[in-house]
Design an enzyme around this catalytic site. Sequence first.
Site, PDB file in Angstrom:
ATOM      1  N   TYR A 118       0.758  -1.133  -0.064  1.00 49.47           N
ATOM      2  CA  TYR A 118       0.088  -0.014   0.030  1.00 49.47           C
ATOM      3  C   TYR A 118       0.870   1.322   0.028  1.00 49.47           C
ATOM      4  O   TYR A 118       1.928   1.147  -0.460  1.00 49.47           O
ATOM      5  CB  TYR A 118      -0.838   0.030   1.216  1.00 49.47           C
ATOM      6  CG  TYR A 118      -2.091   0.678   1.223  1.00 49.47           C
ATOM      7  CD1 TYR A 118      -2.904   1.093   0.093  1.00 49.47           C
ATOM      8  CD2 TYR A 118      -2.418   1.558   2.297  1.00 49.47           C
ATOM      9  CE1 TYR A 118      -3.813   1.760  -0.074  1.00 49.47           C
ATOM     10  CE2 TYR A 118      -3.532   2.402   2.408  1.00 49.47           C
ATOM     11  CZ  TYR A 118      -4.283   2.674   1.192  1.00 49.47           C
ATOM     12  OH  TYR A 118      -5.426   3.525   1.152  1.00 49.47           O
ATOM     13  N   LYS A 190      -6.737  -0.915  -2.591  1.00 49.61           N
ATOM     14  CA  LYS A 190      -7.817  -0.679  -1.489  1.00 49.61           C
ATOM     15  C   LYS A 190      -8.441  -2.017  -1.296  1.00 49.61           C
ATOM     16  O   LYS A 190      -9.040  -2.121  -0.266  1.00 49.61           O
ATOM     17  CB  LYS A 190      -8.628   0.430  -2.075  1.00 49.61           C
ATOM     18  CG  LYS A 190      -9.367   1.491  -1.084  1.00 49.61           C
ATOM     19  CD  LYS A 190      -8.245   2.334  -0.644  1.00 49.61           C
ATOM     20  CE  LYS A 190      -8.560   3.206   0.700  1.00 49.61           C
ATOM     21  NZ  LYS A 190      -7.618   4.028   0.938  1.00 49.61           N
ATOM     22  N   ASP A 262      -9.621   8.619  -4.230  1.00 47.12           N
ATOM     23  CA  ASP A 262      -8.870   9.383  -4.867  1.00 47.12           C
ATOM     24  C   ASP A 262      -9.254  10.304  -5.896  1.00 47.12           C
ATOM     25  O   ASP A 262      -8.696  10.418  -6.981  1.00 47.12           O
ATOM     26  CB  ASP A 262      -7.332   8.700  -5.417  1.00 47.12           C
ATOM     27  CG  ASP A 262      -6.604   8.221  -4.054  1.00 47.12           C
ATOM     28  OD1 ASP A 262      -6.801   8.851  -3.178  1.00 47.12           O
ATOM     29  OD2 ASP A 262      -5.987   7.393  -4.237  1.00 47.12           O
ATOM     30  N   ASP A 285     -11.091   9.060   1.483  1.00 53.97           N
ATOM     31  CA  ASP A 285     -10.542  10.526   1.583  1.00 53.97           C
ATOM     32  C   ASP A 285     -11.624  11.350   2.448  1.00 53.97           C
ATOM     33  O   ASP A 285     -10.879  12.303   3.159  1.00 53.97           O
ATOM     34  CB  ASP A 285     -10.424  11.071   0.417  1.00 53.97           C
ATOM     35  CG  ASP A 285      -9.650  10.110  -0.763  1.00 53.97           C
ATOM     36  OD1 ASP A 285      -8.262   9.569  -0.293  1.00 53.97           O
ATOM     37  OD2 ASP A 285     -10.087   9.502  -1.532  1.00 53.97           O
ATOM     38  N   ASN A 476      -6.619   4.820   8.222  1.00 57.17           N
ATOM     39  CA  ASN A 476      -8.043   4.732   7.855  1.00 57.17           C
ATOM     40  C   ASN A 476      -8.150   3.110   7.647  1.00 57.17           C
ATOM     41  O   ASN A 476      -9.585   2.686   7.747  1.00 57.17           O
ATOM     42  CB  ASN A 476      -8.127   5.166   6.311  1.00 57.17           C
ATOM     43  CG  ASN A 476      -8.023   6.698   6.352  1.00 57.17           C
ATOM     44  OD1 ASN A 476      -7.657   7.344   7.328  1.00 57.17           O
ATOM     45  ND2 ASN A 476      -8.709   7.395   5.184  1.00 57.17           N
TER      46      ASN A 476
END
Length: 604
Positions: A118, A190, A262, A285, A476
């Site tokens: 990541y 993700k 994103d 985000d 997150n």
Amino acid sequence: MASHSNQHKKSEKFGHLPLSTSGPQKTTLTGNALLQTPYFNKGTAFTAEERATFKLHGLMPDNVQTLDEQVRRAYEQYKSRPSDIAKNTFMTSLKEQNEVLYYRLILDHLKEMFSVIYTPTEGEAIANYSRLFRKPEGCFLNIGDVDRVEDDIRQWGNPEDIDLIVVSDGQQILGIGDQGVGAILISIAKLVIYTLCAGIHPSRTLPVVLDCGTDNKELLDDDLYLGLRKPRATGEEYDKFVDTFVNAARKRYPKAYIHFEDFGLSNARRILDKYTPEIACFNDDVQGTGCVTLAAVMAAFKVSGTKWDEARFVMFGSGTAGTGIADQIKDAISQRTGKSTEEAGKQIWCVDKPGLLLEGKKDQLTPAQVGYARKDSEWEGKDHGDLLSVVKEVKPHVLIGTSTKPGAFTEEVVKEMAKHVDRPVIFPLSNPTKLHEAKPQDLYDWTDGKVLVATGSPFDPVKHNGKEYEISECNNSVTFPGIGLGAILSRTRLMTPALLVAAVEALAAAAPVVTGSGSGLLPDVEDVREISVQIASKVIKRAVKDDLAQEKDIPTNDDDLEEWIREQMWNAEYRPLELVEEKEADAHAKGEMGTGSQQREARF
């Protein structure tokens, strides 16, 4: 990290569920076709009986290995790679061969490998996307072919086959900006986090990139760039493309939860606001950062005793992340105090480049910022152009930084804040580490150890007056996977503020400082799968309470609900295979999941 080799126990009550992870998997595949299907392939771990049944003799060495032995081999190979990007490339190759081994290897070394699979290493892979040969993965939608979107989406399975879609338009990737079609890799990354952290079935997910062009000059000038070589589309053309995708996705996969990732500053919040009242969707985000930060605030308030109806917050940095955090805090204040969201918002002061956000400068503010602009009359004759002036006037209990302005939380600012509150809560969240508003060690020294800290990047524990303090990272990944798991299993119609606050409360309750297991304001990422169960449980219960859940027969007893959740979480372990006829088989059994309408061997 401890081994994850414990076998998943079959649930007596819930083994019949469609997403159950107990019992054998059905497949029509044999021979090379089976070995080339990553979610069925066991490599040298196929038993002697399976090798006979599935015609695998002669296709691999004779020795039968355990998954643990394979993990040891793979880890040795991983360690031999000379750089992080080489390790990232190796892991991509492993994922394309054997899904179970890929995830088990990461789970056994999660802290070590997280930054390789990541951020930040995945950012390097994205930037080099057009120069690295790899097996095609994901759905590529092109703004020049809007009329084809529905057909392209249909290739990925039947309506019941997809639980989760992550989609990006590549405009603002991992702090490296516009990466165009390379954004497919952030959608893929993700989804990997969803599987690792919450057991989302990897073959029931769909990564998507919306190729709208790019404003990255390097990509536009690059003859080898694989995406659309034209300036990024905007306005009506762009909105129509996004809407066409959302409608096509909902039509083909009506149960799928959609995660936006994103998107650029001008679009992220606007798109989320448009679709939140219509579908179950999420933007990490905007909402993910807000949720994990709010959980750390909740844990801090349990230590400090600060009351929610009196708490004052200063946000330093009011972009997508800053206003997203402010939104989550505002919703929490409203739900905990009974105040309207408008009244709750008055407890939050947002500061950006020009200083405090004021109504008189509305024409310079983004839609997300407008709701936090203060009345000019409140600040007449008062300094508000810098952070120190605002802190002196507001006397905040909480100071949160998303400004990317290193060192902005100066000794003077911090000491001013500490004059007025017993336990100042200070979160320098800007990434990467070099952009942090303050170093945790300085914050402890300047407040004589009274500060409560969470950061945006990992930091080692700090010492003050002989005592050691854990520094929690607002990651997150301890939040959004559990929220997604709850959304998927409940089939919630919408992802509402109430569901997000329920998730945050579950996360805050797991903080070491609350459980008494340590001083951290957030749990460690190594404990994330257990935390995801707790988050999903709270989300599901709230969805049921608010009449949003569409799934039938959800258990009402807490213990049964947790068992129901665990039984439907994918585990990185080999399951027995059962050979079936074509007429008995679904797309998964035929090896068609995650590959489009057919197995593909091509490389770009």
